[in-house]
Design a protein around this motif. Sequence first.
Motif, mmCIF file in Angstrom:
data_model
loop_
_atom_site.group_PDB
_atom_site.id
_atom_site.type_symbol
_atom_site.label_atom_id
_atom_site.label_comp_id
_atom_site.label_asym_id
_atom_site.label_seq_id
_atom_site.Cartn_x
_atom_site.Cartn_y
_atom_site.Cartn_z
ATOM 1 N N TYR A 143 0.840 -1.197 0.000
ATOM 2 C CA TYR A 143 0.000 0.000 0.000
ATOM 3 C C TYR A 143 0.875 1.248 0.000
ATOM 4 O O TYR A 143 2.015 1.215 0.471
ATOM 5 C CB TYR A 143 -0.885 0.047 1.251
ATOM 6 C CG TYR A 143 -1.921 -1.032 1.314
ATOM 7 C CD1 TYR A 143 -3.127 -0.905 0.640
ATOM 8 C CD2 TYR A 143 -1.702 -2.182 2.059
ATOM 9 C CE1 TYR A 143 -4.094 -1.898 0.711
ATOM 10 C CE2 TYR A 143 -2.662 -3.184 2.127
ATOM 11 C CZ TYR A 143 -3.849 -3.032 1.448
ATOM 12 O OH TYR A 143 -4.798 -4.017 1.517
ATOM 13 N N LEU A 144 0.321 2.365 -0.481
ATOM 14 C CA LEU A 144 0.985 3.652 -0.329
ATOM 15 C C LEU A 144 0.695 4.176 1.066
ATOM 16 O O LEU A 144 -0.439 4.090 1.541
ATOM 17 C CB LEU A 144 0.441 4.662 -1.343
ATOM 18 C CG LEU A 144 0.967 4.583 -2.756
ATOM 19 C CD1 LEU A 144 0.228 5.598 -3.638
ATOM 20 C CD2 LEU A 144 2.446 4.856 -2.816
ATOM 21 N N TRP A 145 1.722 4.711 1.698
ATOM 22 C CA TRP A 145 1.513 5.325 2.991
ATOM 23 C C TRP A 145 2.269 6.633 3.035
ATOM 24 O O TRP A 145 3.217 6.856 2.285
ATOM 25 C CB TRP A 145 1.884 4.403 4.138
ATOM 26 C CG TRP A 145 3.331 4.019 4.215
ATOM 27 C CD1 TRP A 145 4.035 3.293 3.310
ATOM 28 C CD2 TRP A 145 4.248 4.334 5.255
ATOM 29 N NE1 TRP A 145 5.323 3.137 3.718
ATOM 30 C CE2 TRP A 145 5.485 3.758 4.918
ATOM 31 C CE3 TRP A 145 4.139 5.037 6.448
ATOM 32 C CZ2 TRP A 145 6.616 3.885 5.725
ATOM 33 C CZ3 TRP A 145 5.268 5.145 7.257
ATOM 34 C CH2 TRP A 145 6.476 4.573 6.888
ATOM 35 N N ILE A 146 1.807 7.515 3.914
ATOM 36 C CA ILE A 146 2.351 8.854 4.034
ATOM 37 C C ILE A 146 2.607 9.131 5.508
ATOM 38 O O ILE A 146 1.731 8.901 6.343
ATOM 39 C CB ILE A 146 1.355 9.892 3.478
ATOM 40 C CG1 ILE A 146 1.093 9.622 1.990
ATOM 41 C CG2 ILE A 146 1.858 11.302 3.708
ATOM 42 C CD1 ILE A 146 -0.076 10.398 1.421
ATOM 43 N N THR A 176 -1.896 0.283 -4.867
ATOM 44 C CA THR A 176 -1.411 1.648 -5.059
ATOM 45 C C THR A 176 -2.344 2.467 -5.949
ATOM 46 O O THR A 176 -2.086 3.640 -6.194
ATOM 47 C CB THR A 176 -0.004 1.639 -5.681
ATOM 48 O OG1 THR A 176 -0.045 0.904 -6.908
ATOM 49 C CG2 THR A 176 1.011 1.027 -4.732
ATOM 50 N N ASP A 177 -3.420 1.871 -6.435
ATOM 51 C CA ASP A 177 -4.376 2.559 -7.301
ATOM 52 C C ASP A 177 -5.440 3.219 -6.435
ATOM 53 O O ASP A 177 -6.430 2.591 -6.053
ATOM 54 C CB ASP A 177 -5.013 1.567 -8.282
ATOM 55 C CG ASP A 177 -5.969 2.241 -9.259
ATOM 56 O OD1 ASP A 177 -6.238 3.456 -9.124
ATOM 57 O OD2 ASP A 177 -6.456 1.536 -10.166
ATOM 58 N N ASN A 178 -5.215 4.492 -6.122
ATOM 59 C CA ASN A 178 -6.103 5.212 -5.215
ATOM 60 C C ASN A 178 -7.068 6.142 -5.930
ATOM 61 O O ASN A 178 -7.526 7.137 -5.363
ATOM 62 C CB ASN A 178 -5.276 5.969 -4.174
ATOM 63 C CG ASN A 178 -4.589 5.010 -3.234
ATOM 64 O OD1 ASN A 178 -5.140 3.975 -2.884
ATOM 65 N ND2 ASN A 178 -3.375 5.334 -2.843
ATOM 66 N N ARG A 179 -7.419 5.796 -7.192
ATOM 67 C CA ARG A 179 -8.482 6.540 -7.871
ATOM 68 C C ARG A 179 -9.775 6.337 -7.082
ATOM 69 O O ARG A 179 -10.044 5.240 -6.610
ATOM 70 C CB ARG A 179 -8.672 6.041 -9.306
ATOM 71 C CG ARG A 179 -7.515 6.357 -10.233
ATOM 72 C CD ARG A 179 -7.692 5.712 -11.584
ATOM 73 N NE ARG A 179 -7.700 4.251 -11.423
ATOM 74 C CZ ARG A 179 -8.585 3.444 -12.009
ATOM 75 N NH1 ARG A 179 -9.534 3.923 -12.782
ATOM 76 N NH2 ARG A 179 -8.520 2.147 -11.818
#
Length: 188
Positions: A69-72, A106-109
């Motif tokens: 997953y993308l994380w910030i 990673t596709d957060n559309r």
Amino acid sequence: MSVKPVAIHKDKELPVEYLRECFSYEPETGVLTWKSRPEHHFSHSSRADGGFNKRFAGKAAGSVMARGYLWITLCGKPHFAHRIAWAVYYGEYPDGVIDHSNGVKTDNRISNLVLSTPGENSRNQKLRVNNKSGQMGVFQRKDNGRFRCFIQGDGKRIWLGTYDTIEEAISVRKEAEKRFGYHENHGR
């Protein structure tokens, strides 16, 4: 200048207003971009003027974590990008789990982010790397070489039978997936 404290919710999520000060979100691409953040986000004004904003403002936010997953990192803690995207877009956090409909973490559309329950989310999983049969819920017995299949339904494992061929076992498993409402991408 002193730092304006940010209240973190009980579930460790930041206020939506704060997120909107930090990010712009493009729902068609799913990209969160760092905004030039105000001085009150930092302990020293020089961090905003000469540090963070010069390095990051206008750039895509997030890194891919070990689970894909993308994380910030924000306020010293990691946050899932898909939850931030949802909150920025809708103005509130989701009441539940977010599923990536196409299975690409990673596709957060916004069109790919679907509100679901943990049970629903478990019905849209990728095939595990250690799977030997090529089909979720199907395995070959070591003692007799036949193929056994099962499915998770109603909170428990349901055995679907033992078959002479893998094709039979897969067919039975696929029918059970339809009956129990599994996502069409499950096991891809």
